[in-house]
Scaffold this motif. Sequence first.
Motif, PDB file in Angstrom:
ATOM      1  N   LEU A 116       0.819  -1.205   0.000  1.00  0.00           N
ATOM      2  CA  LEU A 116       0.000   0.000   0.000  1.00  0.00           C
ATOM      3  C   LEU A 116       0.859   1.263   0.000  1.00  0.00           C
ATOM      4  CD1 LEU A 116      -2.792  -1.139   2.453  1.00  0.00           C
ATOM      5  CD2 LEU A 116      -3.006  -0.779  -0.025  1.00  0.00           C
ATOM      6  N   ALA A 117       1.938   1.246   0.747  1.00  0.00           N
ATOM      7  CA  ALA A 117       2.829   2.413   0.786  1.00  0.00           C
ATOM      8  C   ALA A 117       3.430   2.703  -0.582  1.00  0.00           C
ATOM      9  CB  ALA A 117       3.929   2.188   1.817  1.00  0.00           C
ATOM     10  N   ARG A 118       3.666   1.665  -1.359  1.00  0.00           N
ATOM     11  CA  ARG A 118       4.257   1.844  -2.692  1.00  0.00           C
ATOM     12  C   ARG A 118       3.233   2.174  -3.773  1.00  0.00           C
ATOM     13  NH1 ARG A 118       7.215  -2.631  -0.932  1.00  0.00           N
ATOM     14  NH2 ARG A 118       5.888  -4.026  -2.128  1.00  0.00           N
ATOM     15  N   HIS A 119       1.989   1.693  -3.627  1.00  0.00           N
ATOM     16  CA  HIS A 119       1.059   1.744  -4.752  1.00  0.00           C
ATOM     17  C   HIS A 119      -0.240   2.513  -4.517  1.00  0.00           C
ATOM     18  CE1 HIS A 119       3.533  -1.102  -6.942  1.00  0.00           C
ATOM     19  NE2 HIS A 119       3.551  -1.862  -5.861  1.00  0.00           N
ATOM     20  N   ALA A 120      -0.527   2.905  -3.307  1.00  0.00           N
ATOM     21  CA  ALA A 120      -1.803   3.575  -3.046  1.00  0.00           C
ATOM     22  C   ALA A 120      -1.801   4.995  -3.594  1.00  0.00           C
ATOM     23  CB  ALA A 120      -2.080   3.594  -1.549  1.00  0.00           C
ATOM     24  N   PRO A 121      -2.963   5.464  -3.994  1.00  0.00           N
ATOM     25  CA  PRO A 121      -3.054   6.845  -4.473  1.00  0.00           C
ATOM     26  C   PRO A 121      -2.686   7.840  -3.378  1.00  0.00           C
ATOM     27  CG  PRO A 121      -5.084   5.618  -4.900  1.00  0.00           C
ATOM     28  CD  PRO A 121      -4.235   4.765  -4.028  1.00  0.00           C
ATOM     29  N   GLU A 122      -2.108   8.924  -3.798  1.00  0.00           N
ATOM     30  CA  GLU A 122      -1.751   9.987  -2.857  1.00  0.00           C
ATOM     31  C   GLU A 122      -3.023  10.540  -2.211  1.00  0.00           C
ATOM     32  OE1 GLU A 122       0.562  14.179  -3.209  1.00  0.00           O
ATOM     33  OE2 GLU A 122       1.318  12.522  -4.426  1.00  0.00           O
ATOM     34  N   GLY A 123      -2.923  10.866  -0.946  1.00  0.00           N
ATOM     35  CA  GLY A 123      -4.052  11.447  -0.247  1.00  0.00           C
ATOM     36  C   GLY A 123      -4.882  10.462   0.553  1.00  0.00           C
ATOM     37  N   VAL A 124      -4.655   9.160   0.365  1.00  0.00           N
ATOM     38  CA  VAL A 124      -5.379   8.172   1.156  1.00  0.00           C
ATOM     39  C   VAL A 124      -4.779   8.157   2.559  1.00  0.00           C
ATOM     40  CG1 VAL A 124      -5.989   5.732   1.404  1.00  0.00           C
ATOM     41  CG2 VAL A 124      -5.906   6.768  -0.872  1.00  0.00           C
ATOM     42  N   ARG A 125      -5.627   8.208   3.565  1.00  0.00           N
ATOM     43  CA  ARG A 125      -5.183   8.279   4.958  1.00  0.00           C
ATOM     44  C   ARG A 125      -5.115   6.865   5.554  1.00  0.00           C
ATOM     45  NH1 ARG A 125      -9.669  11.420   7.418  1.00  0.00           N
ATOM     46  NH2 ARG A 125     -10.746  10.105   5.923  1.00  0.00           N
ATOM     47  N   PHE A 126      -3.899   6.367   5.691  1.00  0.00           N
ATOM     48  CA  PHE A 126      -3.668   5.017   6.201  1.00  0.00           C
ATOM     49  C   PHE A 126      -3.288   5.056   7.677  1.00  0.00           C
ATOM     50  CE2 PHE A 126      -2.877   4.417   1.694  1.00  0.00           C
ATOM     51  CZ  PHE A 126      -3.513   3.215   1.455  1.00  0.00           C
ATOM     52  N   ALA A 127      -3.484   3.913   8.343  1.00  0.00           N
ATOM     53  CA  ALA A 127      -2.986   3.706   9.698  1.00  0.00           C
ATOM     54  C   ALA A 127      -2.613   2.236   9.834  1.00  0.00           C
ATOM     55  CB  ALA A 127      -4.027   4.082  10.739  1.00  0.00           C
ATOM     56  N   LEU A 128      -1.731   1.962  10.767  1.00  0.00           N
ATOM     57  CA  LEU A 128      -1.329   0.591  11.083  1.00  0.00           C
ATOM     58  C   LEU A 128      -1.880   0.245  12.451  1.00  0.00           C
ATOM     59  CD1 LEU A 128       2.427   0.822  10.046  1.00  0.00           C
ATOM     60  CD2 LEU A 128       0.500   0.009   8.669  1.00  0.00           C
ATOM     61  N   ALA A 129      -2.396  -0.963  12.609  1.00  0.00           N
ATOM     62  CA  ALA A 129      -2.985  -1.349  13.883  1.00  0.00           C
ATOM     63  C   ALA A 129      -2.512  -2.744  14.287  1.00  0.00           C
ATOM     64  CB  ALA A 129      -4.510  -1.322  13.797  1.00  0.00           C
ATOM     65  N   GLY A 130      -2.473  -2.939  15.613  1.00  0.00           N
ATOM     66  CA  GLY A 130      -2.090  -4.219  16.173  1.00  0.00           C
ATOM     67  C   GLY A 130      -2.072  -4.136  17.686  1.00  0.00           C
ATOM     68  N   ARG A 131      -1.531  -5.191  18.330  1.00  0.00           N
ATOM     69  CA  ARG A 131      -1.551  -5.274  19.795  1.00  0.00           C
ATOM     70  C   ARG A 131      -0.472  -4.464  20.482  1.00  0.00           C
ATOM     71  NH1 ARG A 131      -1.037 -11.479  20.863  1.00  0.00           N
ATOM     72  NH2 ARG A 131       0.428 -11.140  19.175  1.00  0.00           N
ATOM     73  N   SER A 132       0.644  -4.195  19.800  1.00  0.00           N
ATOM     74  CA  SER A 132       1.799  -3.600  20.461  1.00  0.00           C
ATOM     75  C   SER A 132       2.263  -2.323  19.756  1.00  0.00           C
ATOM     76  CB  SER A 132       2.947  -4.612  20.484  1.00  0.00           C
ATOM     77  OG  SER A 132       4.160  -4.000  20.819  1.00  0.00           O
ATOM     78  N   ALA A 133       2.266  -1.223  20.497  1.00  0.00           N
ATOM     79  CA  ALA A 133       2.750   0.042  19.921  1.00  0.00           C
ATOM     80  C   ALA A 133       4.219  -0.068  19.511  1.00  0.00           C
ATOM     81  CB  ALA A 133       2.562   1.176  20.922  1.00  0.00           C
ATOM     82  N   ALA A 142       6.680   6.528   2.228  1.00  0.00           N
ATOM     83  CA  ALA A 142       5.304   7.024   2.242  1.00  0.00           C
ATOM     84  C   ALA A 142       4.553   6.615   3.503  1.00  0.00           C
ATOM     85  CB  ALA A 142       4.554   6.502   1.012  1.00  0.00           C
ATOM     86  N   ALA A 143       5.004   5.564   4.181  1.00  0.00           N
ATOM     87  CA  ALA A 143       4.302   5.058   5.369  1.00  0.00           C
ATOM     88  C   ALA A 143       4.912   5.532   6.672  1.00  0.00           C
ATOM     89  CB  ALA A 143       4.305   3.536   5.346  1.00  0.00           C
ATOM     90  N   ARG A 144       6.004   6.247   6.624  1.00  0.00           N
ATOM     91  CA  ARG A 144       6.739   6.585   7.847  1.00  0.00           C
ATOM     92  C   ARG A 144       5.973   7.457   8.825  1.00  0.00           C
ATOM     93  NH1 ARG A 144      12.141   5.185   6.544  1.00  0.00           N
ATOM     94  NH2 ARG A 144      11.819   3.112   5.671  1.00  0.00           N
ATOM     95  N   GLU A 145       4.954   8.164   8.371  1.00  0.00           N
ATOM     96  CA  GLU A 145       4.162   9.024   9.257  1.00  0.00           C
ATOM     97  C   GLU A 145       2.761   8.465   9.505  1.00  0.00           C
ATOM     98  OE1 GLU A 145       5.520  11.593  10.860  1.00  0.00           O
ATOM     99  OE2 GLU A 145       7.387  11.077   9.846  1.00  0.00           O
ATOM    100  N   TRP A 146       2.490   7.269   9.025  1.00  0.00           N
ATOM    101  CA  TRP A 146       1.163   6.709   9.250  1.00  0.00           C
ATOM    102  C   TRP A 146       0.915   6.553  10.744  1.00  0.00           C
ATOM    103  CZ3 TRP A 146       0.797   2.062   5.317  1.00  0.00           C
ATOM    104  CH2 TRP A 146       0.722   2.574   4.014  1.00  0.00           C
ATOM    105  N   PRO A 147      -0.270   6.894  11.210  1.00  0.00           N
ATOM    106  CA  PRO A 147      -0.593   6.726  12.629  1.00  0.00           C
ATOM    107  C   PRO A 147      -0.611   5.254  13.034  1.00  0.00           C
ATOM    108  CG  PRO A 147      -2.218   8.130  11.533  1.00  0.00           C
ATOM    109  CD  PRO A 147      -1.352   7.542  10.474  1.00  0.00           C
ATOM    110  N   LEU A 148      -0.388   5.026  14.310  1.00  0.00           N
ATOM    111  CA  LEU A 148      -0.419   3.685  14.880  1.00  0.00           C
ATOM    112  C   LEU A 148      -1.620   3.594  15.815  1.00  0.00           C
ATOM    113  CD1 LEU A 148       3.361   3.358  15.790  1.00  0.00           C
ATOM    114  CD2 LEU A 148       2.213   2.715  13.641  1.00  0.00           C
ATOM    115  N   VAL A 149      -2.349   2.492  15.723  1.00  0.00           N
ATOM    116  CA  VAL A 149      -3.532   2.281  16.555  1.00  0.00           C
ATOM    117  C   VAL A 149      -3.357   0.957  17.290  1.00  0.00           C
ATOM    118  CG1 VAL A 149      -6.039   2.040  16.596  1.00  0.00           C
ATOM    119  CG2 VAL A 149      -4.958   3.489  14.852  1.00  0.00           C
TER     120      VAL A 149
END
Length: 108
Positions: A28-45, A58-65
């Motif tokens: 997704l970081a390589r191929h998603a259109p610009e402007g899509v708001r991504f986040a990464l989620a899981g059990r451990s910050a 492109a993914a370095r600033e994605w929020p973590l949930v």
Amino acid sequence: MLTAINREHDVVVYGATGFVGALTAAYLARHAPEGVRFALAGRSADKLAATRATLPAAAREWPLVVADSGDPVALAALAASTRVLATTVGPYARYGLPVVEACSPATA
């Protein structure tokens, strides 16, 4: 009639620290259109931050949930925060149902 619902994220990759989750996030970081708001989620910050550090720029600033599949409140908040929740958490028979339930709560 459909109405637009404002969400914090467009797409969340849940289970991003696992093998398939990390591959999905990298794609997704390589191929998603610009402007899509991504986040990464899981059990451990900490694990989420470590995974994010390995992803393309492109993914370095994605929020973590942080959300555990055993925590219905956290899953409900996760589902409410995004338009699309892509889960890679497995085994799906064990951990998938709580995610589905969070995404499609029963109506009163």
